[in-house]
Write a protein that holds these residues in place. Structure first.
Motif, PDB file in Angstrom:
ATOM      1  N   GLU A 105       0.839  -1.193   0.000  1.00 38.36           N
ATOM      2  CA  GLU A 105       0.000   0.000   0.000  1.00 38.36           C
ATOM      3  C   GLU A 105       0.881   1.253   0.000  1.00 38.36           C
ATOM      4  OE1 GLU A 105      -2.656   2.137   3.360  1.00 38.36           O
ATOM      5  OE2 GLU A 105      -3.218   0.067   2.914  1.00 38.36           O
ATOM      6  N   ILE A 109       1.224   4.064  -3.025  1.00 35.49           N
ATOM      7  CA  ILE A 109       0.898   5.462  -2.751  1.00 35.49           C
ATOM      8  C   ILE A 109       2.047   6.370  -3.166  1.00 35.49           C
ATOM      9  CG2 ILE A 109       0.522   7.152  -0.906  1.00 35.49           C
ATOM     10  CD1 ILE A 109      -1.109   5.007   0.550  1.00 35.49           C
ATOM     11  N   LYS A 113       1.834   9.149  -6.165  1.00 37.23           N
ATOM     12  CA  LYS A 113       2.123  10.554  -5.881  1.00 37.23           C
ATOM     13  C   LYS A 113       3.163  11.091  -6.861  1.00 37.23           C
ATOM     14  CE  LYS A 113       2.676  11.968  -1.658  1.00 37.23           C
ATOM     15  NZ  LYS A 113       3.164  12.031  -0.254  1.00 37.23           N
ATOM     16  N   PHE A 120      -6.990   9.860  -4.580  1.00 37.42           N
ATOM     17  CA  PHE A 120      -6.892   8.443  -4.254  1.00 37.42           C
ATOM     18  C   PHE A 120      -8.256   7.897  -3.846  1.00 37.42           C
ATOM     19  CE2 PHE A 120      -2.549   9.795  -3.787  1.00 37.42           C
ATOM     20  CZ  PHE A 120      -1.767   8.677  -4.070  1.00 37.42           C
ATOM     21  N   GLN A 131      -1.445   6.094   6.365  1.00 34.16           N
ATOM     22  CA  GLN A 131      -1.267   6.528   4.978  1.00 34.16           C
ATOM     23  C   GLN A 131      -2.376   7.487   4.548  1.00 34.16           C
ATOM     24  OE1 GLN A 131       1.304   5.869   3.147  1.00 34.16           O
ATOM     25  NE2 GLN A 131       2.289   4.207   4.229  1.00 34.16           N
ATOM     26  N   LEU A 135      -2.032  11.591   3.510  1.00 37.14           N
ATOM     27  CA  LEU A 135      -2.545  12.185   2.274  1.00 37.14           C
ATOM     28  C   LEU A 135      -3.471  13.359   2.583  1.00 37.14           C
ATOM     29  CD1 LEU A 135      -3.287   8.937   0.235  1.00 37.14           C
ATOM     30  CD2 LEU A 135      -1.491  10.601  -0.243  1.00 37.14           C
TER      31      LEU A 135
END
Length: 335
Positions: A105, A109, A113, A120, A131, A135
Motif C-alpha cells: 500500500e 501510494i 504521488k 486516491f 497513509q 494524504l
C-alpha cells in the motif's frame, strides 16, 4: 516524430484551445465537436503530456485506486465500475492491488504521488490509517469506498455491512434454521456483518456457535479458505443446518466442502453468501446472497471524487447504501 496538439487541431479543423478544452473536459464544447476531436486523437494516437500538465499545477485527469484483492470478484467488479464511470468523465484510473499488505500500500501510494494523480480511492481491506491521514494532511483528495472510518472526517461511499449480516440471519431464521455456522475474514467489513448477524440471533434468544473463528487474511485462495472452514463444520458431531459466508468466494468453498462430505445443498445444508458477484449465478446451485449495489457504488464514488478534485464539494459526505437479499437455490426451509 510524435504527434502534437497542433496536429490534432489541424486534422480536426478546430483551434488548439478547443482541443485543450476537450482534453481537460472544460468549456462549452458541443458533443459533436468532442466526438470529432476524440476520434482524431485516436486516429493519430495522440497522448496528452500528463506529467507536463501536473508540473504546471494542472489536473492530470488520473485517479489512483487501491484495492486489497483483484482475485476477489467483488473488488474486480467494483474496479470495473469505477473505471467505467471515470472514463465517462475523461479520467484514467490506475488500479493497484495491495494483497492486504501495508508495505505494498505504501509503495503504491508513493508511486502514484510521483505520477501526480489528482486523488486516491481506497477500497475496503486496509486497517491502518496512517497513509490516509498523511494524504489528507497534504490536501490530496481521498475517498473511501466499501467501508467507513467514523473516527476520521473522510468522504466515504459504503454499504451497510451491519444490516447485510442482520438480513442474512433474519432470512435463515425465517427458514427455520437456528444452528448456523459462519465463515468470515478478519477484516472490518466482515466484523460488521457478523455483528449484525449476531444481533439478529440475540433478538431470538439465540447465540452464535462457540466454534466460530475468523479467518486470518493471508495469501490463500478464498474458495479454499471457505472450503477448509466448512469442512470443519460439517465433520463435527453437531453440523450446522446453514452457513453464512461473508463473501461469495467463501460461500462457493462451503458448497464444495458440503458436496465432498455427502451433504446436499440446500436440503441438508443451506448456504448464504455476500456481494452478489457474477460468480454467484454460475455456481451449482446458484447462490443465495446479500447483494451490494456494486455498479452504483462505483458511480457514486467517482462522482464524489470528481466533485472534490474540481473544488465543487467542501463539506464531507458519508453515503451509505443498503444491501438486499437475493434468493436463489442454495437455501431451503428446514424440514
Amino acid at each position: 516524430m510524435s504527434v502534437t496538439i497542433y496536429d490534432v487541431a489541424k486534422a480536426a479543423n478546430v483551434s488548439i484551445a478547443t482541443v485543450s478544452q476537450v482534453i481537460n473536459n472544460k468549456g462549452r464544447i458541443s458533443e459533436k465537436t468532442k466526438k470529432k476531436v476524440h476520434r482524431v486523437m485516436e486516429e493519430l494516437n495522440y497522448q496528452p503530456n500528463i506529467l507536463a500538465s501536473a508540473l504546471m499545477g494542472k489536473q492530470t485527469k488520473t485517479i489512483g485506486l487501491l484495492i486489497p484483492d483483484l482475485a476477489n470478484p467483488f473488488f474486480s467488479e467494483l474496479a470495473r465500475s469505477i473505471e467505467d464511470s471515470g472514463h465517462e468523465f475523461g479520467y484514467n484510473i490506475v488500479i493497484c492491488s495491495t494483497d492486504y499488505k501495508m508495505e505494498k500500500e505504501a509503495k503504491y501510494i508513493a508511486l502514484l504521488k510521483q505520477k501526480r494523480v489528482d486523488g486516491f480511492i481506497f477500497a475496503s481491506g486496509f486497517e491502518k490509517l496512517e497513509q490516509v491521514e498523511a494524504l489528507m494532511n497534504e490536501n490530496i483528495p481521498v475517498v473511501i469506498v466499501a467501508r467507513d472510518f467514523p473516527m476520521l472526517p473522510l468522504n466515504t461511499v459504503a454499504i451497510d455491512d451491519y444490516m447485510g449480516g442482520y438480513q442474512a440471519a433474519s432470512y435463515l431464521l425465517k427458514l427455520g434454521h437456528t444452528n448456523m455456522g459462519i465463515i468470515a475474514l478478519d477484516v472490518w467489513s466482515n466484523r460488521e456483518r457478523i455483528r449484525g448477524f449476531n444481533d439478529a440471533l440475540k433478538e431470538q434468544n439465540l447465540e452464535m456457535r462457540n466454534d466460530f473463528e475468523y479467518i486470518t487474511q493471508g495469501n490463500e485462495n478464498l474458495i479454499d479458505a471457505g472450503k477448509a472452514v466448512a469442512h470443519k463444520y460439517v465433520t463435527t458431531s453437531n453440523p450446522p443446518t446453514a452457513i453464512f459466508s461473508c463473501n461469495d468466494m467463501l460461500a462457493i468453498g462451503a458448497i464444495q466442502a458440503a458436496k465432498e462430505n455427502g451433504f446436499h445443498v440446500p436440503s441438508d445444508l443451506s448456504i448464504v453468501g455476500f456481494d452478489n458477484t457474477a460468480i454467484a449465478t454460475i455456481v451449482d446451485p446458484p447462490l443465495t446472497t446479500i447483494s451490494q449495489p456494486i455498479e452504483k457504488m462505483g458511480k457514486e464514488v467517482m462522482d464524489l471524487m470528481i466533485s472534490i478534485v474540481k473544488g465543487e464539494r467542501k463539506e464531507q459526505l458519508r453515503l451509505t447504501l443498503m444491501p438486499t437479499l437475493v434468493e436463489r437455490k442454495s437455501t431451503a426451509k428446514l424440514i
